[in-house]
Design a protein around this motif. Sequence first.
Motif, PDB file in Angstrom:
ATOM      1  N   ASN A  23      -7.481  -0.615  -1.777  1.00 42.83           N
ATOM      2  CA  ASN A  23      -6.921   0.422  -0.908  1.00 42.83           C
ATOM      3  C   ASN A  23      -5.447   0.687  -1.184  1.00 42.83           C
ATOM      4  O   ASN A  23      -4.983   1.826  -1.058  1.00 42.83           O
ATOM      5  CB  ASN A  23      -7.121   0.028   0.565  1.00 42.83           C
ATOM      6  CG  ASN A  23      -8.565   0.194   1.005  1.00 42.83           C
ATOM      7  OD1 ASN A  23      -9.177   1.236   0.784  1.00 42.83           O
ATOM      8  ND2 ASN A  23      -9.127  -0.840   1.607  1.00 42.83           N
ATOM      9  N   THR A  24      -4.694  -0.349  -1.571  1.00 41.31           N
ATOM     10  CA  THR A  24      -3.280  -0.114  -1.889  1.00 41.31           C
ATOM     11  C   THR A  24      -3.139   0.707  -3.165  1.00 41.31           C
ATOM     12  O   THR A  24      -2.218   1.516  -3.287  1.00 41.31           O
ATOM     13  CB  THR A  24      -2.509  -1.439  -2.021  1.00 41.31           C
ATOM     14  OG1 THR A  24      -3.171  -2.296  -2.957  1.00 41.31           O
ATOM     15  CG2 THR A  24      -2.405  -2.141  -0.682  1.00 41.31           C
ATOM     16  N   MET A  25      -4.054   0.513  -4.104  1.00 40.57           N
ATOM     17  CA  MET A  25      -4.033   1.348  -5.310  1.00 40.57           C
ATOM     18  C   MET A  25      -4.238   2.820  -4.956  1.00 40.57           C
ATOM     19  O   MET A  25      -3.565   3.703  -5.502  1.00 40.57           O
ATOM     20  CB  MET A  25      -5.115   0.903  -6.304  1.00 40.57           C
ATOM     21  CG  MET A  25      -4.746  -0.288  -7.142  1.00 40.57           C
ATOM     22  SD  MET A  25      -5.935  -0.590  -8.460  1.00 40.57           S
ATOM     23  CE  MET A  25      -7.047  -1.728  -7.664  1.00 40.57           C
ATOM     24  N   ASP A  72       3.104  -4.880  -9.369  1.00 40.07           N
ATOM     25  CA  ASP A  72       1.882  -5.677  -9.351  1.00 40.07           C
ATOM     26  C   ASP A  72       0.938  -5.213 -10.467  1.00 40.07           C
ATOM     27  O   ASP A  72       0.980  -4.051 -10.888  1.00 40.07           O
ATOM     28  CB  ASP A  72       1.203  -5.499  -7.992  1.00 40.07           C
ATOM     29  CG  ASP A  72      -0.087  -6.276  -7.876  1.00 40.07           C
ATOM     30  OD1 ASP A  72      -0.020  -7.500  -7.712  1.00 40.07           O
ATOM     31  OD2 ASP A  72      -1.168  -5.643  -7.947  1.00 40.07           O
ATOM     32  N   ILE A  73       0.070  -6.128 -10.928  1.00 46.70           N
ATOM     33  CA  ILE A  73      -0.834  -5.771 -12.026  1.00 46.70           C
ATOM     34  C   ILE A  73      -1.776  -4.625 -11.669  1.00 46.70           C
ATOM     35  O   ILE A  73      -2.326  -3.974 -12.560  1.00 46.70           O
ATOM     36  CB  ILE A  73      -1.647  -6.975 -12.524  1.00 46.70           C
ATOM     37  CG1 ILE A  73      -2.560  -7.545 -11.431  1.00 46.70           C
ATOM     38  CG2 ILE A  73      -0.724  -8.067 -13.061  1.00 46.70           C
ATOM     39  CD1 ILE A  73      -3.541  -8.588 -11.943  1.00 46.70           C
ATOM     40  N   SER A  74      -1.944  -4.349 -10.368  1.00 44.97           N
ATOM     41  CA  SER A  74      -2.774  -3.213  -9.971  1.00 44.97           C
ATOM     42  C   SER A  74      -2.159  -1.890 -10.406  1.00 44.97           C
ATOM     43  O   SER A  74      -2.821  -0.851 -10.373  1.00 44.97           O
ATOM     44  CB  SER A  74      -3.006  -3.214  -8.460  1.00 44.97           C
ATOM     45  OG  SER A  74      -1.782  -3.147  -7.752  1.00 44.97           O
ATOM     46  N   ALA A  75      -0.895  -1.918 -10.862  1.00 44.43           N
ATOM     47  CA  ALA A  75      -0.263  -0.704 -11.397  1.00 44.43           C
ATOM     48  C   ALA A  75      -0.996  -0.185 -12.630  1.00 44.43           C
ATOM     49  O   ALA A  75      -0.748   0.945 -13.068  1.00 44.43           O
ATOM     50  CB  ALA A  75       1.205  -0.975 -11.740  1.00 44.43           C
ATOM     51  N   LEU A  76      -1.911  -0.982 -13.173  1.00 43.26           N
ATOM     52  CA  LEU A  76      -2.758  -0.490 -14.267  1.00 43.26           C
ATOM     53  C   LEU A  76      -3.501   0.767 -13.843  1.00 43.26           C
ATOM     54  O   LEU A  76      -3.861   1.609 -14.677  1.00 43.26           O
ATOM     55  CB  LEU A  76      -3.751  -1.583 -14.687  1.00 43.26           C
ATOM     56  CG  LEU A  76      -4.718  -1.255 -15.820  1.00 43.26           C
ATOM     57  CD1 LEU A  76      -3.961  -0.890 -17.103  1.00 43.26           C
ATOM     58  CD2 LEU A  76      -5.652  -2.429 -16.079  1.00 43.26           C
ATOM     59  N   PHE A  77      -3.714   0.925 -12.529  1.00 42.47           N
ATOM     60  CA  PHE A  77      -4.380   2.130 -12.023  1.00 42.47           C
ATOM     61  C   PHE A  77      -3.591   3.380 -12.365  1.00 42.47           C
ATOM     62  O   PHE A  77      -4.171   4.460 -12.513  1.00 42.47           O
ATOM     63  CB  PHE A  77      -4.586   2.025 -10.510  1.00 42.47           C
ATOM     64  CG  PHE A  77      -5.355   3.168  -9.929  1.00 42.47           C
ATOM     65  CD1 PHE A  77      -6.713   3.307 -10.170  1.00 42.47           C
ATOM     66  CD2 PHE A  77      -4.723   4.135  -9.151  1.00 42.47           C
ATOM     67  CE1 PHE A  77      -7.424   4.375  -9.636  1.00 42.47           C
ATOM     68  CE2 PHE A  77      -5.419   5.198  -8.619  1.00 42.47           C
ATOM     69  CZ  PHE A  77      -6.775   5.324  -8.866  1.00 42.47           C
ATOM     70  N   ARG A  78      -2.266   3.268 -12.479  1.00 40.98           N
ATOM     71  CA  ARG A  78      -1.453   4.416 -12.877  1.00 40.98           C
ATOM     72  C   ARG A  78      -1.970   4.994 -14.190  1.00 40.98           C
ATOM     73  O   ARG A  78      -2.109   6.207 -14.346  1.00 40.98           O
ATOM     74  CB  ARG A  78       0.002   4.004 -13.061  1.00 40.98           C
ATOM     75  CG  ARG A  78       0.772   3.651 -11.806  1.00 40.98           C
ATOM     76  CD  ARG A  78       2.215   3.357 -12.156  1.00 40.98           C
ATOM     77  NE  ARG A  78       3.033   2.947 -11.029  1.00 40.98           N
ATOM     78  CZ  ARG A  78       3.586   3.791 -10.156  1.00 40.98           C
ATOM     79  NH1 ARG A  78       3.393   5.084 -10.277  1.00 40.98           N
ATOM     80  NH2 ARG A  78       4.329   3.326  -9.156  1.00 40.98           N
ATOM     81  N   LEU A  79      -2.227   4.101 -15.123  1.00 39.96           N
ATOM     82  CA  LEU A  79      -2.678   4.518 -16.461  1.00 39.96           C
ATOM     83  C   LEU A  79      -4.104   5.034 -16.429  1.00 39.96           C
ATOM     84  O   LEU A  79      -4.423   6.076 -16.998  1.00 39.96           O
ATOM     85  CB  LEU A  79      -2.560   3.332 -17.421  1.00 39.96           C
ATOM     86  CG  LEU A  79      -2.801   3.602 -18.898  1.00 39.96           C
ATOM     87  CD1 LEU A  79      -1.779   4.595 -19.452  1.00 39.96           C
ATOM     88  CD2 LEU A  79      -2.733   2.300 -19.692  1.00 39.96           C
ATOM     89  N   LYS A  80      -4.982   4.331 -15.724  1.00 39.22           N
ATOM     90  CA  LYS A  80      -6.394   4.704 -15.690  1.00 39.22           C
ATOM     91  C   LYS A  80      -6.607   6.036 -14.960  1.00 39.22           C
ATOM     92  O   LYS A  80      -7.437   6.841 -15.389  1.00 39.22           O
ATOM     93  CB  LYS A  80      -7.219   3.594 -15.019  1.00 39.22           C
ATOM     94  CG  LYS A  80      -7.265   2.292 -15.796  1.00 39.22           C
ATOM     95  CD  LYS A  80      -7.832   2.489 -17.194  1.00 39.22           C
ATOM     96  CE  LYS A  80      -7.871   1.190 -17.974  1.00 39.22           C
ATOM     97  NZ  LYS A  80      -9.057   0.392 -17.748  1.00 39.22           N
ATOM     98  N   SER A  81      -5.879   6.272 -13.882  1.00 42.09           N
ATOM     99  CA  SER A  81      -6.058   7.515 -13.143  1.00 42.09           C
ATOM    100  C   SER A  81      -5.560   8.692 -13.969  1.00 42.09           C
ATOM    101  O   SER A  81      -6.108   9.788 -13.896  1.00 42.09           O
ATOM    102  CB  SER A  81      -5.333   7.458 -11.789  1.00 42.09           C
ATOM    103  OG  SER A  81      -3.953   7.252 -11.963  1.00 42.09           O
ATOM    104  N   ARG A  82      -4.538   8.455 -14.771  1.00 39.08           N
ATOM    105  CA  ARG A  82      -4.027   9.495 -15.661  1.00 39.08           C
ATOM    106  C   ARG A  82      -5.054   9.841 -16.736  1.00 39.08           C
ATOM    107  O   ARG A  82      -5.291  11.000 -17.053  1.00 39.08           O
ATOM    108  CB  ARG A  82      -2.734   9.006 -16.331  1.00 39.08           C
ATOM    109  CG  ARG A  82      -1.515   9.879 -16.075  1.00 39.08           C
ATOM    110  CD  ARG A  82      -0.306   9.302 -16.737  1.00 39.08           C
ATOM    111  NE  ARG A  82       0.319   8.267 -15.938  1.00 39.08           N
ATOM    112  CZ  ARG A  82       1.001   7.248 -16.422  1.00 39.08           C
ATOM    113  NH1 ARG A  82       1.126   7.113 -17.719  1.00 39.08           N
ATOM    114  NH2 ARG A  82       1.550   6.363 -15.628  1.00 39.08           N
ATOM    115  N   LEU A  83      -5.686   8.800 -17.286  1.00 39.67           N
ATOM    116  CA  LEU A  83      -6.655   9.007 -18.348  1.00 39.67           C
ATOM    117  C   LEU A  83      -7.892   9.733 -17.852  1.00 39.67           C
ATOM    118  O   LEU A  83      -8.535  10.483 -18.580  1.00 39.67           O
ATOM    119  CB  LEU A  83      -7.061   7.658 -18.962  1.00 39.67           C
ATOM    120  CG  LEU A  83      -5.940   6.883 -19.693  1.00 39.67           C
ATOM    121  CD1 LEU A  83      -6.445   5.518 -20.139  1.00 39.67           C
ATOM    122  CD2 LEU A  83      -5.466   7.683 -20.918  1.00 39.67           C
TER     123      LEU A  83
END
Length: 286
Positions: A218-220, A274-285
């Motif tokens: 949910n934070t992502m 936080d490592i959940s920042a990987l969502f930044r990249l995945k949501s962009r892709l």
Amino acid sequence: MRAGFIGLGAMGIPMARNLAKNRFLSTVWNRTQSVADTLAKELRVASAQQLKDLAEKTEIIFICVSKDEDVLAVIDSLHPYFSKQHIIIDCSTTSSETARKVACIVRSKGGDFLDSPVSGGVEGACQGTLAFMVGGNANALNTVYPLLNAMGNSITHMGEVGTGQATKAVNQVMAAGINEAVTEALAFGQAQGLDMSKVIEVITQGAASNWFLKHRGNTMMKEIFNHGFKLKLHQKDLQICKEIGEQLGINLPLTETAFTHYQTLIDQGFGEEDISALFRLKSRLS
């Protein structure tokens, strides 16, 4: 048993608090003195001005710092003051080689050493529910067991010195794969226009449920990445895992993928998140 704690970061502070709550903690030290002074005042323990002071006032010394070189620097400073009364417990994440090197230094002065990395995140550190994976002498572990139990609810003796760190490497590879899978799946769901709060709620009740999704899903979705385990530190751990893989001749494709993705985010200035920042990249892709 008088315990000292070295390294008062996101994990170290709550771990030290739990030791103090159970009346084990006597002294703290941090590279930034003001941090140690503030926590010492809160917990009513001593703030060591030098590592020498901490070594002389304690028998059990916990270390929780960021890198192998940080652990070695602390040990180098403590080395002249080690004695047979000391048990050093390193809760940092390092290589097994570093753990074995430190054990030799400590044991040369008659003391003992346990490599005891942890899993459970900042939440686990705060709640006292960490999992400890311990390498070293079983008798030393039995001596400090009550102190570890004050900070965690799972304490497992993995074997000789270095096996704790080797187990943590397995944990970090798995965490990288979970991060890749969860962030990719959530970006996939978001791209389909789904109500992501409902998606997260239902999936956490089924076979794909996992700690990361429950605590970071949910934070992502709210683009909140200012908590938990720093991305740059997980990448540091994955470098250790890659080196182990190379030594063993084992391919770790998920680890390589996560390492590359982390580097992209670090280059963009997100390494402290936080490592959940990987969502930044995945949501962009997506």
